[in-house]
Design a protein around this motif. Sequence first.
Motif, mmCIF file in Angstrom:
data_model
loop_
_atom_site.group_PDB
_atom_site.id
_atom_site.type_symbol
_atom_site.label_atom_id
_atom_site.label_comp_id
_atom_site.label_asym_id
_atom_site.label_seq_id
_atom_site.Cartn_x
_atom_site.Cartn_y
_atom_site.Cartn_z
ATOM 1 N N MET A 104 0.835 -1.206 0.000
ATOM 2 C CA MET A 104 0.000 0.000 0.000
ATOM 3 C C MET A 104 0.864 1.249 0.000
ATOM 4 O O MET A 104 0.508 2.265 -0.617
ATOM 5 C CB MET A 104 -0.967 -0.021 1.186
ATOM 6 C CG MET A 104 -2.061 -1.037 0.974
ATOM 7 S SD MET A 104 -3.329 -1.234 2.249
ATOM 8 C CE MET A 104 -3.205 0.085 3.325
ATOM 9 N N GLY A 105 2.002 1.206 0.673
ATOM 10 C CA GLY A 105 2.928 2.334 0.633
ATOM 11 C C GLY A 105 3.439 2.577 -0.780
ATOM 12 O O GLY A 105 3.583 3.721 -1.213
ATOM 13 N N GLY A 106 3.696 1.498 -1.522
ATOM 14 C CA GLY A 106 4.120 1.638 -2.916
ATOM 15 C C GLY A 106 3.041 2.257 -3.782
ATOM 16 O O GLY A 106 3.317 3.103 -4.636
ATOM 17 N N ILE A 107 1.799 1.843 -3.558
ATOM 18 C CA ILE A 107 0.676 2.410 -4.319
ATOM 19 C C ILE A 107 0.540 3.900 -4.025
ATOM 20 O O ILE A 107 0.371 4.714 -4.939
ATOM 21 C CB ILE A 107 -0.629 1.654 -3.991
ATOM 22 C CG1 ILE A 107 -0.544 0.224 -4.523
ATOM 23 C CG2 ILE A 107 -1.842 2.378 -4.564
ATOM 24 C CD1 ILE A 107 -1.650 -0.687 -4.026
ATOM 25 N N LEU A 108 0.627 4.257 -2.759
ATOM 26 C CA LEU A 108 0.528 5.679 -2.397
ATOM 27 C C LEU A 108 1.698 6.473 -2.967
ATOM 28 O O LEU A 108 1.549 7.646 -3.319
ATOM 29 C CB LEU A 108 0.439 5.824 -0.880
ATOM 30 C CG LEU A 108 -0.851 5.295 -0.255
ATOM 31 C CD1 LEU A 108 -0.775 5.352 1.260
ATOM 32 C CD2 LEU A 108 -2.052 6.060 -0.774
ATOM 33 N N GLY A 109 2.858 5.849 -3.081
ATOM 34 C CA GLY A 109 4.009 6.504 -3.703
ATOM 35 C C GLY A 109 3.741 6.825 -5.167
ATOM 36 O O GLY A 109 4.087 7.911 -5.654
ATOM 37 N N TRP A 110 3.127 5.876 -5.884
ATOM 38 C CA TRP A 110 2.779 6.128 -7.287
ATOM 39 C C TRP A 110 1.748 7.246 -7.396
ATOM 40 O O TRP A 110 1.798 8.065 -8.313
ATOM 41 C CB TRP A 110 2.231 4.860 -7.938
ATOM 42 C CG TRP A 110 3.305 3.927 -8.389
ATOM 43 C CD1 TRP A 110 3.694 2.764 -7.791
ATOM 44 C CD2 TRP A 110 4.153 4.088 -9.521
ATOM 45 N NE1 TRP A 110 4.720 2.196 -8.487
ATOM 46 C CE2 TRP A 110 5.025 2.986 -9.564
ATOM 47 C CE3 TRP A 110 4.260 5.061 -10.504
ATOM 48 C CZ2 TRP A 110 5.982 2.832 -10.546
ATOM 49 C CZ3 TRP A 110 5.223 4.899 -11.491
ATOM 50 C CH2 TRP A 110 6.065 3.798 -11.509
ATOM 51 N N ILE A 111 0.817 7.315 -6.466
ATOM 52 C CA ILE A 111 -0.186 8.381 -6.490
ATOM 53 C C ILE A 111 0.492 9.741 -6.279
ATOM 54 O O ILE A 111 0.141 10.725 -6.925
ATOM 55 C CB ILE A 111 -1.282 8.120 -5.439
ATOM 56 C CG1 ILE A 111 -2.099 6.896 -5.858
ATOM 57 C CG2 ILE A 111 -2.189 9.330 -5.265
ATOM 58 C CD1 ILE A 111 -3.081 6.415 -4.827
ATOM 59 N N GLU A 112 1.466 9.786 -5.396
ATOM 60 C CA GLU A 112 2.200 11.039 -5.189
ATOM 61 C C GLU A 112 2.930 11.464 -6.462
ATOM 62 O O GLU A 112 2.976 12.648 -6.797
ATOM 63 C CB GLU A 112 3.191 10.892 -4.035
ATOM 64 C CG GLU A 112 2.524 10.848 -2.680
ATOM 65 C CD GLU A 112 3.516 10.636 -1.547
ATOM 66 O OE1 GLU A 112 4.710 10.388 -1.822
ATOM 67 O OE2 GLU A 112 3.090 10.719 -0.388
ATOM 68 N N ILE A 113 3.480 10.499 -7.196
ATOM 69 C CA ILE A 113 4.152 10.817 -8.461
ATOM 70 C C ILE A 113 3.136 11.364 -9.460
ATOM 71 O O ILE A 113 3.401 12.333 -10.180
ATOM 72 C CB ILE A 113 4.871 9.572 -9.020
ATOM 73 C CG1 ILE A 113 6.053 9.202 -8.123
ATOM 74 C CG2 ILE A 113 5.343 9.803 -10.452
ATOM 75 C CD1 ILE A 113 6.696 7.876 -8.455
ATOM 76 N N LEU A 114 1.951 10.750 -9.513
ATOM 77 C CA LEU A 114 0.919 11.237 -10.434
ATOM 78 C C LEU A 114 0.449 12.636 -10.070
ATOM 79 O O LEU A 114 0.064 13.417 -10.950
ATOM 80 C CB LEU A 114 -0.273 10.274 -10.443
ATOM 81 C CG LEU A 114 -0.040 8.930 -11.123
ATOM 82 C CD1 LEU A 114 -1.260 8.036 -10.959
ATOM 83 C CD2 LEU A 114 0.289 9.119 -12.588
ATOM 84 N N ASN A 115 0.468 12.988 -8.802
ATOM 85 C CA ASN A 115 0.060 14.325 -8.389
ATOM 86 C C ASN A 115 1.025 15.398 -8.891
ATOM 87 O O ASN A 115 0.666 16.567 -8.959
ATOM 88 C CB ASN A 115 -0.060 14.401 -6.867
ATOM 89 C CG ASN A 115 -1.330 13.748 -6.370
ATOM 90 O OD1 ASN A 115 -2.318 13.671 -7.093
ATOM 91 N ND2 ASN A 115 -1.303 13.272 -5.136
ATOM 92 N N GLU A 116 2.233 15.001 -9.253
ATOM 93 C CA GLU A 116 3.219 15.953 -9.747
ATOM 94 C C GLU A 116 3.052 16.251 -11.236
ATOM 95 O O GLU A 116 3.681 17.170 -11.751
ATOM 96 C CB GLU A 116 4.630 15.418 -9.488
ATOM 97 C CG GLU A 116 4.958 15.278 -8.013
ATOM 98 C CD GLU A 116 6.294 14.592 -7.777
ATOM 99 O OE1 GLU A 116 7.030 14.351 -8.766
ATOM 100 O OE2 GLU A 116 6.597 14.303 -6.613
#
Length: 96
Positions: free
Chosen positions: A31-43
Amino acid sequence: MSLDLATTRRIAKLARIGLDDQEIETVRAQMGGILGWIEILNEVDVEGVPPMVGTSQTTALPQRQDAVTDGDRQNDVLANAPDREGPFFTVPKVVE
């Protein structure tokens, strides 16, 4: 973003997923990895990109003509029946 074990346990409980201590650590990392990808998409810069409301904005689906076709295929259909009586399928009796 990193999740703590308490938050991961709460999410698993809300999702009704039973996890033991070893599994909870694996799920927390995933889940931490998924949230990391979401943070990248927010950029990603989406300034000036119109939102896609739905698929109705794409081209229309192809339509076929609503035409009457030959429906008189009773003998062809009944030819596949293992047993028949007149124009009907014969099946074993299931209710006494």
